[in-house]
Scaffold this motif. Structure first.
Motif, PDB file in Angstrom:
ATOM      1  N   SER A   7     -39.514  90.909 -78.590  1.00 18.49           N
ATOM      2  CA  SER A   7     -39.977  91.311 -79.918  1.00 18.49           C
ATOM      3  C   SER A   7     -41.001  92.418 -79.807  1.00 18.49           C
ATOM      4  CB  SER A   7     -40.592  90.102 -80.638  1.00 18.49           C
ATOM      5  OG  SER A   7     -40.876  90.426 -81.992  1.00 18.49           O
ATOM      6  N   ASP A   8     -41.253  93.048 -80.931  1.00 21.43           N
ATOM      7  CA  ASP A   8     -42.374  93.967 -81.112  1.00 21.43           C
ATOM      8  C   ASP A   8     -42.437  95.055 -80.049  1.00 21.43           C
ATOM      9  OD1 ASP A   8     -44.010  92.806 -83.497  1.00 21.43           O
ATOM     10  OD2 ASP A   8     -43.403  91.077 -82.295  1.00 21.43           O
ATOM     11  N   THR A   9     -41.321  95.775 -79.891  1.00 26.07           N
ATOM     12  CA  THR A   9     -41.318  96.910 -78.969  1.00 26.07           C
ATOM     13  C   THR A   9     -42.057  98.101 -79.566  1.00 26.07           C
ATOM     14  OG1 THR A   9     -39.091  97.393 -79.790  1.00 26.07           O
ATOM     15  CG2 THR A   9     -39.261  96.323 -77.645  1.00 26.07           C
ATOM     16  N   HIS A  10     -42.091  98.214 -80.869  1.00 21.95           N
ATOM     17  CA  HIS A  10     -42.805  99.300 -81.558  1.00 21.95           C
ATOM     18  C   HIS A  10     -42.460 100.660 -80.967  1.00 21.95           C
ATOM     19  CE1 HIS A  10     -45.456  96.903 -84.205  1.00 21.95           C
ATOM     20  NE2 HIS A  10     -45.274  95.976 -83.284  1.00 21.95           N
ATOM     21  N   GLY A  11     -41.183 100.855 -80.634  1.00 18.10           N
ATOM     22  CA  GLY A  11     -40.730 102.146 -80.116  1.00 18.10           C
ATOM     23  C   GLY A  11     -40.900 102.322 -78.626  1.00 18.10           C
ATOM     24  N   LEU A  12     -41.447 101.346 -77.927  1.00 17.15           N
ATOM     25  CA  LEU A  12     -41.662 101.445 -76.482  1.00 17.15           C
ATOM     26  C   LEU A  12     -40.823 100.391 -75.767  1.00 17.15           C
ATOM     27  CD1 LEU A  12     -43.173 102.431 -73.933  1.00 17.15           C
ATOM     28  CD2 LEU A  12     -44.944 100.739 -74.460  1.00 17.15           C
ATOM     29  N   LEU A  13     -39.791 100.852 -75.068  1.00 15.57           N
ATOM     30  CA  LEU A  13     -39.012  99.945 -74.240  1.00 15.57           C
ATOM     31  C   LEU A  13     -39.437 100.186 -72.796  1.00 15.57           C
ATOM     32  CD1 LEU A  13     -36.912  97.745 -74.086  1.00 15.57           C
ATOM     33  CD2 LEU A  13     -35.168  99.516 -73.834  1.00 15.57           C
ATOM     34  N   ARG A  14     -40.210  99.280 -72.282  1.00 21.26           N
ATOM     35  CA  ARG A  14     -40.735  99.417 -70.922  1.00 21.26           C
ATOM     36  C   ARG A  14     -39.602  99.318 -69.910  1.00 21.26           C
ATOM     37  NH1 ARG A  14     -46.271  98.660 -70.734  1.00 21.26           N
ATOM     38  NH2 ARG A  14     -47.209  98.068 -72.714  1.00 21.26           N
ATOM     39  N   PRO A  15     -39.650 100.136 -68.857  1.00 19.36           N
ATOM     40  CA  PRO A  15     -38.584 100.101 -67.847  1.00 19.36           C
ATOM     41  C   PRO A  15     -38.464  98.741 -67.163  1.00 19.36           C
ATOM     42  CG  PRO A  15     -40.336 101.646 -67.215  1.00 19.36           C
ATOM     43  CD  PRO A  15     -40.647 101.165 -68.595  1.00 19.36           C
ATOM     44  N   GLU A  16     -39.529  97.970 -67.120  1.00 17.79           N
ATOM     45  CA  GLU A  16     -39.497  96.641 -66.500  1.00 17.79           C
ATOM     46  C   GLU A  16     -38.608  95.660 -67.262  1.00 17.79           C
ATOM     47  OE1 GLU A  16     -43.483  98.587 -65.659  1.00 17.79           O
ATOM     48  OE2 GLU A  16     -42.264  98.260 -67.459  1.00 17.79           O
ATOM     49  N   VAL A  17     -38.315  95.965 -68.527  1.00 13.54           N
ATOM     50  CA  VAL A  17     -37.492  95.085 -69.352  1.00 13.54           C
ATOM     51  C   VAL A  17     -36.003  95.265 -69.037  1.00 13.54           C
ATOM     52  CG1 VAL A  17     -36.838  94.524 -71.739  1.00 13.54           C
ATOM     53  CG2 VAL A  17     -39.233  95.014 -71.174  1.00 13.54           C
ATOM     54  N   LEU A  18     -35.601  96.452 -68.659  1.00 15.91           N
ATOM     55  CA  LEU A  18     -34.176  96.750 -68.492  1.00 15.91           C
ATOM     56  C   LEU A  18     -33.470  95.893 -67.436  1.00 15.91           C
ATOM     57  CD1 LEU A  18     -34.250 100.596 -69.052  1.00 15.91           C
ATOM     58  CD2 LEU A  18     -33.498  98.813 -70.630  1.00 15.91           C
ATOM     59  N   PRO A  19     -34.073  95.588 -66.292  1.00 17.36           N
ATOM     60  CA  PRO A  19     -33.392  94.681 -65.352  1.00 17.36           C
ATOM     61  C   PRO A  19     -33.172  93.280 -65.931  1.00 17.36           C
ATOM     62  CG  PRO A  19     -35.143  95.868 -64.224  1.00 17.36           C
ATOM     63  CD  PRO A  19     -35.281  96.163 -65.700  1.00 17.36           C
ATOM     64  N   LEU A  20     -34.072  92.836 -66.790  1.00 15.83           N
ATOM     65  CA  LEU A  20     -33.897  91.540 -67.453  1.00 15.83           C
ATOM     66  C   LEU A  20     -32.730  91.604 -68.431  1.00 15.83           C
ATOM     67  CD1 LEU A  20     -37.643  90.697 -68.202  1.00 15.83           C
ATOM     68  CD2 LEU A  20     -36.253  89.886 -66.288  1.00 15.83           C
ATOM     69  N   VAL A  21     -32.673  92.691 -69.191  1.00 14.77           N
ATOM     70  CA  VAL A  21     -31.591  92.883 -70.159  1.00 14.77           C
ATOM     71  C   VAL A  21     -30.242  92.853 -69.443  1.00 14.77           C
ATOM     72  CG1 VAL A  21     -30.570  94.542 -71.777  1.00 14.77           C
ATOM     73  CG2 VAL A  21     -33.041  94.156 -71.781  1.00 14.77           C
ATOM     74  N   ALA A  22     -30.176  93.466 -68.276  1.00  8.50           N
ATOM     75  CA  ALA A  22     -28.922  93.545 -67.516  1.00  8.50           C
ATOM     76  C   ALA A  22     -28.447  92.176 -67.034  1.00  8.50           C
ATOM     77  CB  ALA A  22     -29.091  94.496 -66.332  1.00  8.50           C
ATOM     78  N   GLN A  23     -29.338  91.191 -66.986  1.00  8.22           N
ATOM     79  CA  GLN A  23     -28.990  89.836 -66.540  1.00  8.22           C
ATOM     80  C   GLN A  23     -28.659  88.902 -67.702  1.00  8.22           C
ATOM     81  OE1 GLN A  23     -31.989  88.193 -63.831  1.00  8.22           O
ATOM     82  NE2 GLN A  23     -32.751  90.271 -63.565  1.00  8.22           N
ATOM     83  N   ALA A  24     -28.790  89.382 -68.930  1.00  6.86           N
ATOM     84  CA  ALA A  24     -28.662  88.512 -70.105  1.00  6.86           C
ATOM     85  C   ALA A  24     -27.233  88.448 -70.617  1.00  6.86           C
ATOM     86  CB  ALA A  24     -29.589  89.015 -71.214  1.00  6.86           C
ATOM     87  N   ASP A  25     -26.836  87.256 -71.041  1.00  5.08           N
ATOM     88  CA  ASP A  25     -25.558  87.098 -71.729  1.00  5.08           C
ATOM     89  C   ASP A  25     -25.657  87.597 -73.168  1.00  5.08           C
ATOM     90  OD1 ASP A  25     -24.202  85.813 -69.548  1.00  5.08           O
ATOM     91  OD2 ASP A  25     -25.359  84.011 -70.008  1.00  5.08           O
TER      92      ASP A  25
END
Length: 154
Positions: A7-25
């Motif tokens: 939640s609450d990215t406010h326009g900032l998607l941190r690069p540390e989040v992307l590996p988690l996203v890649a593991q999500a169903d």
């Protein structure tokens, strides 16, 4: 099923989040997306669906066209997604909802009431005060629910 709640990215998607996203169903964003680029990046990185609701900062198109709430069946579990828990417009117990995910406060919170898990994953956007930069994993399987908070080390 492994679901990433954020939640609450406010326009900032941190690069540390992307590996988690890649593991999500599936990825659930509880609003205050901030920019269309955030949703596009989540969709590009996710092998599964990305669901997002509108937050109070998502005031212009196309983000203003996001739904205020989403009712989703994931892994045999009903999940209700909204931005501000104060705007909850149904009784989760009466509706058969097992998980309510909200954002808005930037404060991670996990609480169970009457068999319903209320989860605020925190914020993975700009740091607010001394609050952690956080999201959460939801494990959904055959009606069972387990939430695992994730604090990003920055």
């Amino acid at each position: 099923m492994r679901v990433l709640a954020l939640s609450d990215t406010h326009g900032l998607l941190r690069p540390e989040v992307l590996p988690l996203v890649a593991q999500a169903d599936a990825v659930l964003h509880a609003g205050d997306v901030g920019t269309l680029q955030v949703l596009e990046a989540l969709r590009a990185a996710s092998p599964g669906p990305v669901h997002a609701v509108r937050g109070n900062v998502d005031r212009t198109p196309p983000l203003s066209e996001l739904p205020e709430t989403a009712l989703l069946e994931l892994g045999g579990v009903w999940v209700y997604l909204l931005h501000d828990l104060n705007d909850l417009d149904l009784s989760p117990v009466a509706a058969g909802v097992r998980v309510v995910i909200s954002g808005h406060t930037h404060q991670p919170r996990r609480e169970e009431q009457e068999g319903v898990l209320f989860l605020n994953p925190g914020s993975v956007g700009p740091r607010r005060f001394r609050l952690p930069v956080a999201c959460a994993w939801l494990r959904l399987e055959r009606g069972r629910v387990r939430a695992e908070p994730v604090t990003l080390a920055l």
